[in-house]
Design a protein around this motif. Structure first.
Motif, PDB file in Angstrom:
ATOM      1  N   ALA A  38       0.829  -1.206   0.000  1.00  0.00           N
ATOM      2  CA  ALA A  38       0.000   0.000   0.000  1.00  0.00           C
ATOM      3  C   ALA A  38       0.862   1.255   0.000  1.00  0.00           C
ATOM      4  O   ALA A  38       0.557   2.240  -0.691  1.00  0.00           O
ATOM      5  CB  ALA A  38      -0.928  -0.009   1.209  1.00  0.00           C
ATOM      6  N   PHE A  39       1.951   1.221   0.780  1.00  0.00           N
ATOM      7  CA  PHE A  39       2.849   2.382   0.850  1.00  0.00           C
ATOM      8  C   PHE A  39       3.448   2.690  -0.520  1.00  0.00           C
ATOM      9  O   PHE A  39       3.429   3.836  -0.983  1.00  0.00           O
ATOM     10  CB  PHE A  39       3.966   2.104   1.863  1.00  0.00           C
ATOM     11  N   VAL A  40       4.000   1.669  -1.180  1.00  0.00           N
ATOM     12  CA  VAL A  40       4.638   1.872  -2.483  1.00  0.00           C
ATOM     13  C   VAL A  40       3.615   2.338  -3.513  1.00  0.00           C
ATOM     14  O   VAL A  40       3.879   3.252  -4.313  1.00  0.00           O
ATOM     15  CB  VAL A  40       5.331   0.567  -2.929  1.00  0.00           C
ATOM     16  N   ASP A  41       2.430   1.756  -3.497  1.00  0.00           N
ATOM     17  CA  ASP A  41       1.398   2.156  -4.444  1.00  0.00           C
ATOM     18  C   ASP A  41       1.002   3.613  -4.244  1.00  0.00           C
ATOM     19  O   ASP A  41       0.797   4.356  -5.211  1.00  0.00           O
ATOM     20  CB  ASP A  41       0.182   1.249  -4.284  1.00  0.00           C
ATOM     21  N   GLU A  42       0.934   4.028  -2.977  1.00  0.00           N
ATOM     22  CA  GLU A  42       0.553   5.421  -2.715  1.00  0.00           C
ATOM     23  C   GLU A  42       1.665   6.391  -3.083  1.00  0.00           C
ATOM     24  O   GLU A  42       1.401   7.517  -3.519  1.00  0.00           O
ATOM     25  CB  GLU A  42       0.161   5.600  -1.248  1.00  0.00           C
ATOM     26  N   LEU A  43       2.925   5.976  -2.924  1.00  0.00           N
ATOM     27  CA  LEU A  43       4.022   6.826  -3.398  1.00  0.00           C
ATOM     28  C   LEU A  43       3.857   7.123  -4.880  1.00  0.00           C
ATOM     29  O   LEU A  43       4.024   8.270  -5.320  1.00  0.00           O
ATOM     30  CB  LEU A  43       5.373   6.136  -3.174  1.00  0.00           C
ATOM     31  N   ALA A  44       3.540   6.074  -5.654  1.00  0.00           N
ATOM     32  CA  ALA A  44       3.360   6.267  -7.093  1.00  0.00           C
ATOM     33  C   ALA A  44       2.188   7.194  -7.375  1.00  0.00           C
ATOM     34  O   ALA A  44       2.261   8.074  -8.249  1.00  0.00           O
ATOM     35  CB  ALA A  44       3.153   4.922  -7.783  1.00  0.00           C
ATOM     36  N   ARG A  45       1.091   7.028  -6.653  1.00  0.00           N
ATOM     37  CA  ARG A  45      -0.073   7.907  -6.827  1.00  0.00           C
ATOM     38  C   ARG A  45       0.275   9.362  -6.503  1.00  0.00           C
ATOM     39  O   ARG A  45      -0.275  10.288  -7.086  1.00  0.00           O
ATOM     40  CB  ARG A  45      -1.198   7.460  -5.917  1.00  0.00           C
TER      41      ARG A  45
ATOM     42  N   ALA B  69       8.857  -3.819  -8.424  1.00  0.00           N
ATOM     43  CA  ALA B  69       7.740  -4.474  -9.107  1.00  0.00           C
ATOM     44  C   ALA B  69       6.639  -3.515  -9.522  1.00  0.00           C
ATOM     45  O   ALA B  69       5.805  -3.862 -10.375  1.00  0.00           O
ATOM     46  CB  ALA B  69       7.150  -5.561  -8.195  1.00  0.00           C
ATOM     47  N   HIS B  70       6.606  -2.319  -8.950  1.00  0.00           N
ATOM     48  CA  HIS B  70       5.482  -1.415  -9.226  1.00  0.00           C
ATOM     49  C   HIS B  70       5.603  -0.836 -10.636  1.00  0.00           C
ATOM     50  O   HIS B  70       6.636  -0.267 -11.005  1.00  0.00           O
ATOM     51  CB  HIS B  70       5.435  -0.280  -8.202  1.00  0.00           C
ATOM     52  N   PRO B  71       4.547  -0.911 -11.439  1.00  0.00           N
ATOM     53  CA  PRO B  71       4.625  -0.432 -12.829  1.00  0.00           C
ATOM     54  C   PRO B  71       4.746   1.081 -12.957  1.00  0.00           C
ATOM     55  O   PRO B  71       5.173   1.578 -14.014  1.00  0.00           O
ATOM     56  CB  PRO B  71       3.303  -0.927 -13.439  1.00  0.00           C
ATOM     57  N   GLY B  72       4.386   1.814 -11.900  1.00  0.00           N
ATOM     58  CA  GLY B  72       4.441   3.267 -11.981  1.00  0.00           C
ATOM     59  C   GLY B  72       5.735   3.865 -11.484  1.00  0.00           C
ATOM     60  O   GLY B  72       5.904   5.093 -11.503  1.00  0.00           O
ATOM     61  N   ILE B  73       6.670   3.041 -11.030  1.00  0.00           N
ATOM     62  CA  ILE B  73       7.928   3.530 -10.470  1.00  0.00           C
ATOM     63  C   ILE B  73       9.087   2.849 -11.186  1.00  0.00           C
ATOM     64  O   ILE B  73       9.097   1.622 -11.338  1.00  0.00           O
ATOM     65  CB  ILE B  73       8.011   3.247  -8.956  1.00  0.00           C
ATOM     66  N   ARG B  74      10.063   3.620 -11.622  1.00  0.00           N
ATOM     67  CA  ARG B  74      11.266   3.051 -12.207  1.00  0.00           C
ATOM     68  C   ARG B  74      12.333   2.917 -11.130  1.00  0.00           C
ATOM     69  O   ARG B  74      12.635   3.887 -10.423  1.00  0.00           O
ATOM     70  CB  ARG B  74      11.798   3.902 -13.352  1.00  0.00           C
ATOM     71  N   ALA B  75      12.888   1.729 -10.992  1.00  0.00           N
ATOM     72  CA  ALA B  75      13.930   1.468  -9.997  1.00  0.00           C
ATOM     73  C   ALA B  75      15.306   1.644 -10.638  1.00  0.00           C
ATOM     74  O   ALA B  75      15.563   1.150 -11.743  1.00  0.00           O
ATOM     75  CB  ALA B  75      13.786   0.061  -9.434  1.00  0.00           C
TER      76      ALA B  75
ATOM     77  N   THR C   3       1.678 -10.549  -4.123  1.00  0.00           N
ATOM     78  CA  THR C   3       0.408 -10.879  -4.777  1.00  0.00           C
ATOM     79  C   THR C   3       0.067  -9.896  -5.889  1.00  0.00           C
ATOM     80  O   THR C   3      -0.751 -10.194  -6.755  1.00  0.00           O
ATOM     81  CB  THR C   3      -0.734 -10.876  -3.749  1.00  0.00           C
ATOM     82  N   GLY C   4       0.663  -8.705  -5.817  1.00  0.00           N
ATOM     83  CA  GLY C   4       0.450  -7.728  -6.881  1.00  0.00           C
ATOM     84  C   GLY C   4      -0.780  -6.877  -6.725  1.00  0.00           C
ATOM     85  O   GLY C   4      -1.030  -5.992  -7.537  1.00  0.00           O
ATOM     86  N   ALA C   5      -1.585  -7.086  -5.700  1.00  0.00           N
ATOM     87  CA  ALA C   5      -2.808  -6.302  -5.500  1.00  0.00           C
ATOM     88  C   ALA C   5      -2.635  -5.407  -4.289  1.00  0.00           C
ATOM     89  O   ALA C   5      -2.562  -5.896  -3.170  1.00  0.00           O
ATOM     90  CB  ALA C   5      -3.995  -7.222  -5.302  1.00  0.00           C
ATOM     91  N   PRO C   6      -2.549  -4.079  -4.463  1.00  0.00           N
ATOM     92  CA  PRO C   6      -2.395  -3.198  -3.309  1.00  0.00           C
ATOM     93  C   PRO C   6      -3.625  -3.240  -2.407  1.00  0.00           C
ATOM     94  O   PRO C   6      -4.761  -3.224  -2.881  1.00  0.00           O
ATOM     95  CB  PRO C   6      -2.222  -1.806  -3.939  1.00  0.00           C
ATOM     96  N   ALA C   7      -3.387  -3.343  -1.114  1.00  0.00           N
ATOM     97  CA  ALA C   7      -4.490  -3.459  -0.160  1.00  0.00           C
ATOM     98  C   ALA C   7      -5.093  -2.096   0.157  1.00  0.00           C
ATOM     99  O   ALA C   7      -4.455  -1.066  -0.009  1.00  0.00           O
ATOM    100  CB  ALA C   7      -3.985  -4.117   1.114  1.00  0.00           C
TER     101      ALA C   7
END
Length: 526
Positions: A20-27, A50-56, A190-194
């Motif tokens: 959830a944290f990583v997904d929200e960073l991207a948002r 793994a997040h599609p919205g962030i380049r590592a 799992t790939g699904a942000p909670a």
């Protein structure tokens, strides 16, 4: 006594909370994460990657990695995340964090840590990381242990949104989050942000001076026709187009530090003065050009002769426009500080501040500027030897529209100020002038080169030596940049300081010759 959580429970907790944290960073607009290798940081590293919205971006050296993220954030004007594992790895972020704080660059600093039960009991790779960077971050928070609940996921989203907002909200700067993790460290992936709910968003509006204050400043400046506008280092893309109309309305020459963004570009440059560092060294010129009003934008100028002139203007009205809540004038006597964004301030003042122009005052400055530039050009043409001034002048001639220059501290940034003439080329200048350190310049420039280009770094040999590890990023990430290395075998700037008057100790203590072959160093990093 509560039983230890099962391995699957820990992995699910990592997936839910950290996911959830990583997904929200991207948002929240974080598009890049610079990651250093390590075990304890595994949950964040894997989920960021793994997040599609962030380049590592993998970086092997923490100190260089943090500066790489700094350069990327400086060039993009967006928050960039940087991640390290626990222990002394996190301490190596400190120089770049301090620079980001003072140069107002948005960083989201992520440090992994041991869980509470392993702290203070002799566990390896464990130090006190709470508020590790002290007053040099805008916001610091100790994260809870991950949980596999919607409540935890919502909290981790909120923290991510706050961290990105804190870093990006003016004045920009670093935010630090410390993450304790228990083993196992591999998330379920799992790939699904909670708890897929949007966290709070922060919207910033321009800070405008009150109409009455603008009127009072206009009245004061109308009575002071021999004024100047000084634009020091800054990163306001709207300033160039805003200052030109104000300069015309007031009849004030504009002394433009290259790091201000005003010296070069397609905006109106008819009142831009760029050779002030040369002619303000002459006492006769200082006496003739002493202003009775100074309107300042940005940080303190790079040029020492210009700063000396400002210090000598005790009777002048000095107005500093700064919206960030800081203080950019060491000597406060006679200074008026205006808390407002520069562009709307310029527009409001230009609309009402028209005065009868003093053409002789304008010609005095523009003629001195032209004469100094011509003298410098003639001197450089006469010599066959490659010198630092000639290097900068040549660079000014060959850079194309859209290019960027990253200047190292000590001599390079001063040489750019002195010898890079104003031109119509649309160029961007950058440097780490928050605390003016020489470390991290290679990594900062390479980070910036991922966002802007073509980019040229002009660096001194000691700066290059301090950050040779940064070169590996160019190879690993196929970064296209040009490094112009000014190698005079030591600290050249000290030759201009009083220390040079003590030859018996100067070379060893201050000249610091190294005798290094940097071609060999470049070859090591491929």
């Amino acid at each position: 006594m509560r039983a230890a959580p099962a391995l699957t429970e820990v992995r699910d907790a990592l997936d839910v909370s950290v996911g959830a944290f990583v997904d929200e960073l991207a948002r929240a607009g974080v598009r890049h994460a610079v990651i250093c290798p390590g075990s304890r940081s595994t949950p964040l590293a894997m989920l960021l990657d793994a997040h599609p919205g962030i380049r590592a971006w993998m970086h092997l050296d923490e100190r260089s990695a943090a500066y790489f993220a700094l350069g990327m954030a400086k060039a993009s004007r967006e928050p960039v995340a940087v991640l390290a594992t626990s222990g002394t790895a996190t301490v190596n972020f400190a120089p770049a964090v301090v620079e980001a704080y003072y140069s107002k660059v948005p960083l989201v600093v992520l440090t992994a840590d041991r869980p509470p039960e392993l702290r203070g009991v002799g566990a390896p790779q464990t130090i006190d990381q709470a508020r590790l960077y002290g007053p040099h971050v805008k916001w610091s928070v100790e994260m809870p242990l991950p949980e596999a609940t919607d409540e935890a996921a919502r909290h981790w989203r909120l923290v991510a949104a706050r961290a990105a907002a804190a870093a990006a909200e003016a004045p920009c700067g670093p935010a630090h989050l410390n993450f304790p993790f228990r083993e196992p460290l591999i998330p379920a992936m799992t790939g699904a942000p909670a708890a897929d709910v949007a966290a709070a968003r922060v919207t910033s509006s321009p800070r405008c001076a009150r109409a009455g204050d603008i009127e009072a400043i206009a009245d004061e400046l109308r009575a002071r026709r021999r004024g100047i506008i000084v634009c020091g280092p800054g990163d306001d893309p709207d300033l160039a187009d805003a200052v030109a109309p104000l300069a015309r309305a007031l009849g004030y020459p504009v002394l433009a530090d290259p790091l201000s963004g005003l010296r070069c570009g397609r905006h109106d440059r008819s009142l831009i003065v760029s050779a002030y560092d040369a002619f303000l060294r002459e006492p006769v010129a200082v006496d003739a050009l002493r202003p009775d009003a100074v309107l300042r934008f940005g940080e303190q100028p790079t040029s020492k002769p210009l700063v000396t002139l400002l210090r000598a203007c005790e009777e002048a009205a000095q107005i500093i426009v700064d919206a960030d809540g800081g203080w950019t004038e060491p000597l406060p006597a006679g200074v008026r500080l205006v808390r407002a964004d520069a562009a709307p301030f310029c527009a409001s003042l230009a609309a009402i501040a028209h005065v009868a122009l003093d053409e002789r005052w304008i010609r005095a400055w523009t003629s001195a500027d032209a004469s100094a530039r011509n003298a410098i050009a003639l001197h450089l043409v006469e010599g066959d030897e490659l010198t630092e001034p000639a290097l900068i002048a040549d660079l000014a001639d060959v850079l194309p529209h859209g290019a960027a220059v990253f200047a190292g501290n000590s001599m390079p940034v001063r040489d750019v100020d002195s010898f890079f003439a104003s031109s119509g080329a649309r160029l961007r200048f950058m440097a780490n002038r928050g605390v003016n350190g020489i470390d991290g310049v290679v990594s900062s420039a390479l980070g910036a080169a991922t966002v802007v280009g073509p980019l040229v770094l002009v660096a001194g040999d000691l700066s290059f030596y301090h950050d040779m590890n940064g070169l590996l990023a160019a190879k690993r990430h196929a970064i296209d940049a040009t490094i112009v290395l000014v190698n005079n075998d030591g600290g050249g700037i000290f030759s201009f300081l009083p220390q040079a008057q003590h030859p018996e100790r100067f070379e060893e203590l201050f000249g610091t010759p190294h005798g290094l072959n940097f071609a060999a160093a470049a070859a090591v990093y491929g």
